[in-house]
Design an enzyme around this catalytic site. Sequence first.
Site, PDB file in Angstrom:
ATOM      1  N   ALA A   1      40.727 -68.251  75.377  1.00 46.86           N
ATOM      2  CA  ALA A   1      39.944 -68.652  74.237  1.00 46.86           C
ATOM      3  C   ALA A   1      38.363 -68.186  74.406  1.00 46.86           C
ATOM      4  CB  ALA A   1      40.027 -70.194  74.200  1.00 46.86           C
ATOM      5  N   HIS A   2      37.842 -68.357  73.263  1.00 42.62           N
ATOM      6  CA  HIS A   2      36.280 -68.106  73.158  1.00 42.62           C
ATOM      7  C   HIS A   2      35.616 -69.068  74.455  1.00 42.62           C
ATOM      8  CE1 HIS A   2      32.611 -67.446  71.133  1.00 42.62           C
ATOM      9  NE2 HIS A   2      32.273 -68.965  71.342  1.00 42.62           N
TER      10      HIS A   2
END
Length: 566
Positions: free
Chosen positions: A517-518
């Site tokens: 994920a970011h």
Amino acid sequence: PSIECDAERSLMHRYKAAARLIDESRSDQAQLVAVYVWLHMSAKRLLCWNRNYNVKPREISSASLLLWQSSCRLLALDSEAPFEAVRLILRVSGGGQAGGDAGQRIRDEILTVQSRNNAKGGMLEEWHQKLHNNSSADDIVICEALLRYLEEDGNIDAYWQHLERGGISRERLNSFDRPIKSEPKFQRSQFRGLHQDLTEYLLTLKRVHSNEDLSCAVDNLLGSWTSNALQRRKPSTVSTVTKDLGHETLGFTLKRVLQISLNTRSNSKLRGVLEPLLEARRELRELDPSRFAEPDSVALDLALESSVRLIVESHISTLREESNVEDAYHALVLSLENAVLSLGKNRELVLSLKQLRFATYPDEGDDVCLRDWALRCIAALGRVSRALEAVAGRVYTSVYLTARHVVAQFGLEDDVAHQICEESVRGSSCAPLSSLLSCLSCHVRRISGLGSWEVISSVPSCPVISGPVRFVNDLSVSDTFQESAPAILLCQQITGEEDLPVGVGAIISRGAVDMLAHVAIRARNEKVTLLTCHDEQAFLSLRSLRFATLAIGRDGQVVVTPVTVA
């Protein structure tokens, strides 16, 4: 920027320029990544697709084919070619493996759609003019929006909502050299015929402007496209396909894959859907190297890779249920093989796959063997996690160094370079692995009775962190922590899209966090510790602390110790 002045005239000019740059690169990694970043910026609509230049669709598809041929030529002629860089380029290069014939069909078939359905004015005529003079990937979104409009009984809101989701605003429609200013307005008697013909027309658009449609990619390799407008398939015998490809079973496998791609509402188990797709990828690798490096073969391999990723991602929420442990295990094994087949440097992932396969799922009802499986699986998951983190870091770093320079040349912010790097990782076959790891890890920890901590990001040079403890429900409400020492932040939930708060040394999440994920990627790049605590009581006890020391051992064990501050 000097090349961009000519490239922005049309997609034909851009694709031809990219093909020339690839030919001149001599397999140089940095140059190929620069081409990828440039094309990625174009695909994100950060660069102009058409400026005062009329171009026929067949000229665009021919130029796209030229780009694919230049890219695939590197794979065919140079065994040391940067495999991953070439696949990145092709991922953002449309469906050029179809060639000029498919481009011509864009012009011919829209006329057939209009003629068959007596729809020669209004929005459809404006779109027809755009298609004839500057067709692009926007046309896929427009066609899909028209289909949503027809499916919802002429609901104009459905049309605009789909356009918005596809990144097309009313302003963008008006900005085309051949603008689309009208809204679709058809009589109900036209709905059925238009829906049928536009469904077929969408496949023609995807052949030219997309490389993710699996049925199109299979049809290209099987040679089963007809020459008649809006009549997509002609019979192709398996024996003919087998002879042409020089492989005994690939033709049969592709027939099964085609059935899967056309039967999206199948009730088949996830494993039964994924296995034929992976079998097709294995058999493609068995072709003669020169045949595998042909654009239609590489395009099919990319479409198969993408299909596995999308199918798994659509099942993640179901796989989190306690009753689906076995399905989650097999989904991870098959997704890991999908990643292995898509990467150049994959030795550690291959070894991880072997270890994971060795942990064979036991027969139903054998609780002793189930716990033994869970313990063996935990060890394999750790190895997969480390290998995946190394791959993600390698891809991010190799792209970012070049992306930062290219983006700066166009006067764009550094955040654009970070976005391109993250999309390079999260749009790959590695993306569902991180979600599956989180999902299966929860299952096996519950079955085996192991600890409640999971390390998403750690800083080996700083395994011990001391600081004030702060609690938030989510990261969106906290931007800055001004403390005497970096804060240990307890967060009830993390979606994965948040940015890291300033002044934080460690983040402990109550919920599972996708390691690609970011927020996870930023944590590793910015040297911030990120952990998941799967034990609710342990997490609640941390909230009572004002100051603490957090230590991570070499074995991944996490210890949080209260500290009294005078």
